[in-house]
Design a protein around this motif. Structure first.
Motif, PDB file in Angstrom:
ATOM      1  N   LEU A   7       0.846  -1.187   0.000  1.00 16.62           N
ATOM      2  CA  LEU A   7       0.000   0.000   0.000  1.00 16.62           C
ATOM      3  C   LEU A   7       0.885   1.242   0.000  1.00 16.62           C
ATOM      4  O   LEU A   7       1.870   1.306   0.730  1.00 16.62           O
ATOM      5  N   ILE A   8       0.537   2.222  -0.827  1.00 14.85           N
ATOM      6  CA  ILE A   8       1.203   3.522  -0.793  1.00 14.85           C
ATOM      7  C   ILE A   8       0.217   4.490  -0.150  1.00 14.85           C
ATOM      8  O   ILE A   8      -0.917   4.622  -0.613  1.00 14.85           O
ATOM      9  N   VAL A   9       0.638   5.142   0.911  1.00 14.63           N
ATOM     10  CA  VAL A   9      -0.217   6.071   1.638  1.00 14.63           C
ATOM     11  C   VAL A   9       0.303   7.485   1.407  1.00 14.63           C
ATOM     12  O   VAL A   9       1.477   7.766   1.654  1.00 14.63           O
ATOM     13  N   PHE A  10      -0.568   8.357   0.940  1.00 12.75           N
ATOM     14  CA  PHE A  10      -0.230   9.749   0.681  1.00 12.75           C
ATOM     15  C   PHE A  10      -0.735  10.593   1.854  1.00 12.75           C
ATOM     16  O   PHE A  10      -1.925  10.631   2.131  1.00 12.75           O
ATOM     17  N   TYR A  11       0.192  11.230   2.554  1.00 19.91           N
ATOM     18  CA  TYR A  11      -0.140  12.008   3.748  1.00 19.91           C
ATOM     19  C   TYR A  11       0.396  13.430   3.596  1.00 19.91           C
ATOM     20  O   TYR A  11       1.289  13.691   2.784  1.00 19.91           O
ATOM     21  N   ASP A  12      -0.142  14.357   4.365  1.00 21.65           N
ATOM     22  CA  ASP A  12       0.269  15.757   4.309  1.00 21.65           C
ATOM     23  C   ASP A  12       1.475  15.971   5.214  1.00 21.65           C
ATOM     24  O   ASP A  12       1.337  15.997   6.439  1.00 21.65           O
TER      25      ASP A  12
END
Length: 128
Positions: A7-12
Motif C-alpha cells: 500500500l502507498i499512503v499519501f499524507y500531508d
C-alpha cells in the motif's frame, strides 16, 4: 502474497498530526507493506492521479497491485488491515465506514488539523 498487500499512503507532510501518525505507522509496519509518501514533495503529480487540492483535504492510499485508490476512513481501514497490532480494529473501522459514520468522524478530524508549511514556522511554533 505480500505483493498484493502493498500500500502507498499519501499524507500531508506539512501537518504535524499527519507526520506523527506516519512515524507511528512506520514503527508498527513490521511486514513492510506500507510506503508513506508526503504530498508536499516534488513530482507527487506523477505518483497519484488525485489533484493536490484533494490530497490536502484527506489521506489517500493506493493498493499497489491493483491501483485502486481509497481515501479517508477507507485509507485508515486499509492501513489497519496491514499492521498486525491494528488488525483487531479492522472490523470496527470497516463497519463505521459502511455506516457512513467513520467518514464523518475522519473528515471532522481532517478539517480541524493544523498545517505548518516547511520553513514558515516563526518563534511562536511549538512543534516537537
Amino acid at each position: 502474497m505480500t505483493l498484493n498487500l502493498k500500500l502507498i499512503v499519501f499524507y500531508d507532510n506539512w501537518c504535524p498530526m499527519c507526520t506523527y501518525i506516519k512515524q507511528r505507522i512506520n514503527r508498527l509496519d513490521w511486514c513492510n507493506l506500507i510506503q508513506m509518501q508526503g504530498i508536499r514533495e516534488s513530482g507527487i503529480e506523477n505518483k497519484i492521479t488525485v489533484p493536490l487540492e484533494e490530497l490536502e483535504k484527506k489521506m489517500y492510499a493506493v493498493i499497489k497491485s491493483t491501483g485502486k485508490q481509497v481515501s479517508g476512513i477507507d485509507a485508515i481501514t486499509a492501513i489497519a488491515m496491514r499492521i498486525p497490532v491494528l488488525f483487531p480494529l479492522w472490523p470496527l473501522l470497516k463497519l463505521s465506514s459502511s455506516l457512513g459514520l467513520g467518514q464523518k468522524i475522519y473528515q471532522y478530524i481532517a478539517d480541524n488539523r493544523s498545517i505548518v508549511p516547511i520553513n514558515k514556522c516563526d518563534s511562536s511554533c511549538h512543534i516537537k
